[in-house]
Design an enzyme around this catalytic site. Structure first.
Site, mmCIF file in Angstrom:
data_model
loop_
_atom_site.group_PDB
_atom_site.id
_atom_site.type_symbol
_atom_site.label_atom_id
_atom_site.label_comp_id
_atom_site.label_asym_id
_atom_site.label_seq_id
_atom_site.Cartn_x
_atom_site.Cartn_y
_atom_site.Cartn_z
ATOM 1 N N GLU A 110 0.798 -1.227 0.000
ATOM 2 C CA GLU A 110 0.000 0.000 0.000
ATOM 3 C C GLU A 110 0.838 1.287 0.000
ATOM 4 O O GLU A 110 0.366 2.329 0.454
ATOM 5 C CB GLU A 110 -0.943 0.002 1.204
ATOM 6 C CG GLU A 110 -1.988 -1.088 1.140
ATOM 7 C CD GLU A 110 -3.091 -0.861 2.149
ATOM 8 O OE1 GLU A 110 -4.203 -0.547 1.732
ATOM 9 O OE2 GLU A 110 -2.830 -0.990 3.363
ATOM 10 N N HIS A 129 -0.420 5.576 7.866
ATOM 11 C CA HIS A 129 -1.557 4.702 7.532
ATOM 12 C C HIS A 129 -1.684 3.674 8.643
ATOM 13 O O HIS A 129 -0.713 3.016 9.006
ATOM 14 C CB HIS A 129 -1.354 3.993 6.197
ATOM 15 C CG HIS A 129 -2.341 2.887 5.962
ATOM 16 N ND1 HIS A 129 -3.711 3.101 5.983
ATOM 17 C CD2 HIS A 129 -2.183 1.554 5.737
ATOM 18 C CE1 HIS A 129 -4.337 1.949 5.773
ATOM 19 N NE2 HIS A 129 -3.428 0.997 5.627
ATOM 20 N N HIS A 131 -4.569 0.743 10.817
ATOM 21 C CA HIS A 131 -5.834 0.013 10.905
ATOM 22 C C HIS A 131 -6.401 0.220 12.306
ATOM 23 O O HIS A 131 -7.029 -0.675 12.872
ATOM 24 C CB HIS A 131 -5.612 -1.477 10.622
ATOM 25 C CG HIS A 131 -4.956 -1.753 9.300
ATOM 26 N ND1 HIS A 131 -4.287 -2.926 9.029
ATOM 27 C CD2 HIS A 131 -4.876 -1.005 8.175
ATOM 28 C CE1 HIS A 131 -3.810 -2.883 7.778
ATOM 29 N NE2 HIS A 131 -4.153 -1.719 7.253
ATOM 30 N N HIS A 200 -11.449 -0.514 6.798
ATOM 31 C CA HIS A 200 -10.015 -0.765 6.625
ATOM 32 C C HIS A 200 -9.184 -0.018 7.658
ATOM 33 O O HIS A 200 -8.502 -0.633 8.473
ATOM 34 C CB HIS A 200 -9.634 -0.357 5.194
ATOM 35 C CG HIS A 200 -8.186 -0.517 4.851
ATOM 36 N ND1 HIS A 200 -7.717 -0.429 3.562
ATOM 37 C CD2 HIS A 200 -7.089 -0.735 5.608
ATOM 38 C CE1 HIS A 200 -6.401 -0.605 3.547
ATOM 39 N NE2 HIS A 200 -5.999 -0.787 4.776
#
Ligand code: MN
Length: 267
Positions: A110, A129, A131, A200
């Site tokens: 990603e 980023h 989760h 996500h």
């Protein structure tokens, strides 16, 4: 349409040569911007450790920094748990997500999250980023994530939700695995500091590594506190004026948190 003159034909030929040269260059790895400053490298490694220590990321998730020598290059660890990252794990990428010198290291699938946000947002110096489970409810429900208290004032700019089905249809694997998906996510983020990714996780940005980490930590805390406050009844949020006023003040004082979190994460 009039016939092309000699000058136009020359320009077209030159353009063709430029395209050919560009294609040849693209077949090779992109040029390196050179070594980042030791300070930036140190901050990025610390950011990885802090985000793990603060519970923002677990074995998954990543944090990147724009290269201090070239704005069209960025730094990101190889595919591994952020809490274990060392300087040797940090790789350099161009804004197409291509590794400059992989040396056998596997990049995060990603990485296009980072490349496309850096491309779209000249003001952004670092991207997280995660989760983060605290944020997930606000990406899957109709309740917007909003600033409950002053440390999350950056949420005054909104926390839009990225719906991957709008770009990839109903059968994606949920991952931002190419330029097209990264670009769509960056478009959803817009000028905000946080974008939630439905089902996500989230992306959180800052103008440098320290502020991006601080925003990621307080996005998590705000989500927990907002959910608690909503159980008590109607909630009073920071208004746009309050949020806009305090956000730069918090960023300017980031070292207070950074020094504390760093000492805790690297002890
Ligand atoms: Mn992910």
């Amino acid at each position: 349409m009039k016939a092309l003159g000699r000058r136009e034909l020359m320009a077209l030929a030159g353009g063709g040569l430029a395209v050919a040269a560009f294609s040849a260059a693209r077949a090779q790895a992109p040029a390196s911007a050179g070594a980042p400053s030791p300070k930036l490298l140190d901050e990025l490694v610390a950011a990885n450790r802090i985000l793990a220590d603060q519970g923002v990321v677990d074995g998954f998730g990543h944090v990147s920094a724009r290269h201090d020598k070239r704005p069209d290059r960025f730094l990101l660890a190889r595919s591994m748990a952020p809490g274990l990252v060392t300087p040797a794990d940090i790789m350099e990428f161009d804004l197409d997500g291509v590794a400059v010198d992989p040396r056998g290291r596997t990049p995060y699938i990603e990485r296009f999250i980072h490349s496309e946000i850096f491309r779209a947002r000249a003001d952004v110096g670092a991207v997280v980023h995660s989760h983060n489970p605290a944020l997930i409810p606000f990406g899957v429900s109709k309740v917007p994530l909003r600033p409950v208290y002053h440390m999350a004032s950056f949420l005054g700019a909104g926390a839009p939700v990225f719906e991957i089905r709008e770009v990839a249809g109903p059968q994606s694997d949920m991952l931002i695995r190419d330029v097209r998906l990264g670009r769509a996510l960056a478009r959803t983020l817009g000028r905000s500091t946080v974008a939630l990714m439905r089902g996500h996780g989230a992306v959180v940005v800052g103008d440098n590594v320290k502020t991006a980490v601080m925003h990621a930590v307080y996005a998590q805390i705000d989500a927990v506190v907002q959910a608690q406050a909503m159980q008590l009844g109607p909630v009073t949020y920071l208004n746009p004026s309050e949020a806009a006023k305090i956000a730069p003040q918090n960023d300017a004082l980031v070292d207070k948190n950074w020094d504390l979190w760093r000492a805790h994460a690297l002890k």
